[in-house]
Design an enzyme around this catalytic site. Sequence first.
Site, short mmCIF file in Angstrom:
data_model
loop_
_atom_site.label_atom_id
_atom_site.label_comp_id
_atom_site.label_asym_id
_atom_site.label_seq_id
_atom_site.Cartn_x
_atom_site.Cartn_y
_atom_site.Cartn_z
N CYS A 2 1.01 -1.27 -0.03
CA CYS A 2 0.00 0.00 0.02
C CYS A 2 1.01 1.52 0.12
O CYS A 2 2.01 1.25 0.53
CB CYS A 2 -0.81 0.10 1.22
SG CYS A 2 -1.92 -1.43 1.55
N ARG A 27 5.00 0.47 -5.97
CA ARG A 27 4.86 -0.67 -4.83
C ARG A 27 4.10 -1.86 -4.99
O ARG A 27 4.33 -2.75 -4.03
CB ARG A 27 4.41 0.21 -3.64
CG ARG A 27 5.36 1.32 -3.25
CD ARG A 27 4.82 2.25 -2.25
NE ARG A 27 4.60 1.56 -0.78
CZ ARG A 27 5.21 1.82 0.32
NH1 ARG A 27 6.27 2.48 0.05
NH2 ARG A 27 4.87 1.13 1.28
N TRP A 74 -3.08 -2.62 -1.50
CA TRP A 74 -2.52 -4.22 -1.87
C TRP A 74 -3.32 -5.08 -0.95
O TRP A 74 -3.11 -4.76 0.16
CB TRP A 74 -1.12 -4.31 -1.77
CG TRP A 74 -0.66 -5.65 -2.36
CD1 TRP A 74 -0.30 -5.77 -3.83
CD2 TRP A 74 -0.27 -6.67 -1.53
NE1 TRP A 74 0.03 -7.10 -3.61
CE2 TRP A 74 0.08 -7.68 -2.57
CE3 TRP A 74 -0.55 -7.40 -0.29
CZ2 TRP A 74 0.38 -9.00 -2.31
CZ3 TRP A 74 -0.39 -8.63 -0.09
CH2 TRP A 74 0.26 -9.59 -0.85
N ASN A 98 -1.75 1.92 5.69
CA ASN A 98 -0.79 1.00 5.42
C ASN A 98 -0.55 -0.15 6.55
O ASN A 98 -0.22 0.41 7.84
CB ASN A 98 0.83 1.47 5.17
CG ASN A 98 0.53 2.22 3.72
OD1 ASN A 98 -0.21 2.31 3.19
ND2 ASN A 98 1.61 2.74 3.48
N GLY A 99 -0.30 -1.27 6.33
CA GLY A 99 -0.04 -2.19 7.48
C GLY A 99 -0.90 -3.10 7.84
O GLY A 99 -1.99 -3.42 7.05
N GLU A 485 18.36 -16.85 -8.43
CA GLU A 485 17.92 -15.56 -8.73
C GLU A 485 17.41 -15.59 -10.22
O GLU A 485 16.54 -15.02 -10.44
CB GLU A 485 19.13 -14.56 -8.91
CG GLU A 485 19.01 -13.20 -9.30
CD GLU A 485 17.66 -12.55 -8.58
OE1 GLU A 485 16.95 -13.06 -7.45
OE2 GLU A 485 17.25 -11.44 -8.86
N LYS A 489 13.53 -14.46 -11.07
CA LYS A 489 13.42 -13.37 -12.13
C LYS A 489 12.39 -13.64 -13.11
O LYS A 489 11.47 -13.15 -13.62
CB LYS A 489 14.59 -13.05 -12.60
CG LYS A 489 15.00 -11.30 -12.88
CD LYS A 489 15.42 -10.56 -11.69
CE LYS A 489 14.33 -10.82 -10.61
NZ LYS A 489 14.88 -10.07 -9.58
N GLU A 492 8.68 -14.45 -11.72
CA GLU A 492 8.03 -13.11 -11.29
C GLU A 492 7.77 -12.37 -12.63
O GLU A 492 6.62 -11.81 -12.42
CB GLU A 492 8.55 -12.30 -10.37
CG GLU A 492 9.89 -11.82 -10.48
CD GLU A 492 10.49 -10.86 -9.51
OE1 GLU A 492 9.87 -10.51 -8.56
OE2 GLU A 492 11.70 -10.70 -9.34
N HIS A 508 19.40 -35.83 -7.96
CA HIS A 508 18.41 -36.12 -6.75
C HIS A 508 17.00 -35.62 -6.88
O HIS A 508 16.50 -35.77 -5.97
CB HIS A 508 19.22 -35.63 -5.55
CG HIS A 508 20.65 -35.96 -5.32
ND1 HIS A 508 21.05 -37.03 -4.82
CD2 HIS A 508 21.78 -35.37 -5.52
CE1 HIS A 508 22.31 -37.15 -4.72
NE2 HIS A 508 22.89 -36.10 -5.30
N LYS A 607 6.55 -4.07 -4.50
CA LYS A 607 7.77 -3.59 -4.48
C LYS A 607 8.32 -3.81 -3.13
O LYS A 607 9.64 -4.15 -2.68
CB LYS A 607 8.15 -2.22 -5.11
CG LYS A 607 9.30 -1.99 -5.21
CD LYS A 607 10.18 -2.88 -6.22
CE LYS A 607 11.64 -2.57 -6.37
NZ LYS A 607 12.56 -3.33 -6.86
O1 M6R Z 1 13.10 -4.73 -0.53
P1 M6R Z 1 13.85 -6.23 -0.21
O2 M6R Z 1 15.27 -6.27 -0.80
O3 M6R Z 1 14.01 -6.35 1.37
O4 M6R Z 1 12.74 -7.10 -0.73
C1 M6R Z 1 12.85 -8.54 -0.88
C2 M6R Z 1 12.09 -9.13 -1.61
O5 M6R Z 1 10.70 -8.97 -1.71
C3 M6R Z 1 12.34 -8.89 -3.22
O6 M6R Z 1 13.60 -9.11 -3.43
C4 M6R Z 1 11.64 -9.72 -4.20
O7 M6R Z 1 11.90 -10.93 -4.14
C5 M6R Z 1 11.83 -8.83 -5.47
N1 M6R Z 1 10.48 -8.80 -6.32
C6 M6R Z 1 12.68 -9.73 -6.46
O8 M6R Z 1 12.87 -9.25 -7.82
#
Ligand code: M6R
Length: 612
Positions: A2, A27, A74, A98-99, A485, A489, A492, A508, A607
């Site tokens: 949010c 965000r 959100w 927010n929260g 990673e 990527k 997502e 395995h 985000k």
């Molecule tokens: O802001 P942060 O680095 O703490 O966020 C952690 C994850 O939420 C963040 O890396 C998320 O996995 C990304 N969308 C990856 O691209």
Amino acid sequence: MCGIVGYVGQKTAKPILLDGLSRLEYRGYDSAGFALNSGGKFTVQRNAGPVQELIDASTHMGLSEKIGIAHTRWATHGVPNELNAHPHRAGQIVLVHNGIIENYSQIKTRLISAGVEFHSQTDTEVFAQLIEYHRKRSEGTPEEALIHAIETAMAEVEGHYAILLLSLDVPGKIFGVQFGAPLVASQLKDGCVIASDIQAIIPYSNQVSFLPKGEILVAAEGKFEVRDPKTKKFHSVKTETIDWSADKVEKNGYESFMLKEIFQQPMVVADTLSGRLPTTEESNFIWDNLEAHRELWKNVQHVYLIACGTSYHAAMTAEYFFEKWAKLECRVDIASEFRYRNPVFQPNTVVGVISQSGETADTLAALHLAKEAGLPTFSICNVPNSTIARESGLQYPTKAGPEIGVASTKAFTAQLTVLSALALDVAHLRGHPQLTSFRDLARLPFDLDKVLSQSETYLKIGETLKDKRIILFVGRGTMYPIALEGALKFKELTYLPAEGFAAGELKHGPIAYIDPQVSIITLAPKDEWYAKTISNMEEIRARGGHIITLGTDGDTEIKKVSHEFISLPESAWGTQPILAAIPLQLLAYGCAKALGRNIDKPRNLAKSVTVE
Ligand code: M6R
């Protein structure tokens, strides 16, 4: 997640609020709304869907009002529809939040039995109704009654939150409070703007104040102040200068923020290293706070690195650096697991938390756990003055600038840069100097440029992956976290199934599903595990898997076992992970684009993950 914006001043509030919401879109959210005080009544507009729909739906509204609050939601409690969108009205007040209010259900039951009617499924409305309930029963001027009501409600709710609210009884002021979710305010010439993050403020000013936890904000046209709950006195909040400018949050001709951020990586790495690299064999990396840095690492025997998502993969990579260079035991953990385990700490342990946003709820909780255990802490954050940065003992900031694309790219390579410099420096402090590796870091921006010069190739290969059943990313050593990673990527951005594995783990389990419909992205630069990775590739090839290899430039041997080959410049072990990350970002990008995905705002993702 949010986002919050508020404005009170001489200008028309609505354009400032809507511009702020657009800047907070990155965000992640699923509905949006605003409320304006229109003199004796509120003008409220809420919409499920993009901020643009809110803009379109409100063209004839709010043409003169000078005070308002706005929100992107959100969904946590209740589906993302108009009724659950913020602001929420309760009697004389409207509120954005927010929260999470953890005990909202008990409070709601209590308020319902006291005759309060609810209109949404949200915990936010419970907070609004609770404040209104107490406001009606509080004494003093309208402002005193409202502040008393907010304080009384705060004593009853459990959770972490940031709120802004308007009251019809106190027409020219915005009230608010942050309790574990940030609020930032800035005094402008013509008014005051408040937001949940600096992106919404930066077009107006780089002079901002981070509101202190638990102190009630009262913002009027001419000034804002907070009220210390103990002394009951108002005071101003320290102003800080933010080294970000509005043009840094524009696309600057790129088709997406993510593409811009991918191409910024050589510059980001250069900025992160700038003026800090040691010049002689005897000298160390030049951190901003050198004395505190030396003190922190003086007697360290164990380092714990905690993070989530992409930042966790940076931490995993650093485990190899700390062990190999600094000969220091390094443990790495996912924040959401670490915080609920019962970690046993050895003496002389330091805990480092890594977070792009500096607001991730689980990472923040992990930091609190370490501090409660009495351990020294440090953070690697990208957003200056974020909660995690402010609450950690020592800061090693990344200098990536604002990262708007939800999929983290430049923040990741900046984290790896800081972590490798830190591990090298700690190695030096512990009597294991590795000067060559510092030199390797210095040439990294040039090598990154070389990698990026092949971007079209990576994007095209990415496109070809859209019809595969599953994409598997494999590597050994530091290439293992980079494989994880790459898979993250890919998932997502494309919403397609992808997995990351240590190449040695293939036998395995995952080898069972290898067939020609499976693409295997193998990370195999020339390192100490190279020969073993080639054997794993042979095993995949024998089972019909389609192999795309990331290998060292000029490697003819590996080409023979690959269907496609992506070359990386020859580089040192410590910089290979940073270079290898780039083609993986672009493969995911190319595939997502071919599938027509929303690159900057993938569905369901936020985000800044400010709830656990
Ligand atoms: O802001 P942060 O680095 O703490 O966020 C952690 C994850 O939420 C963040 O890396 C998320 O996995 C990304 N969308 C990856 O691209």
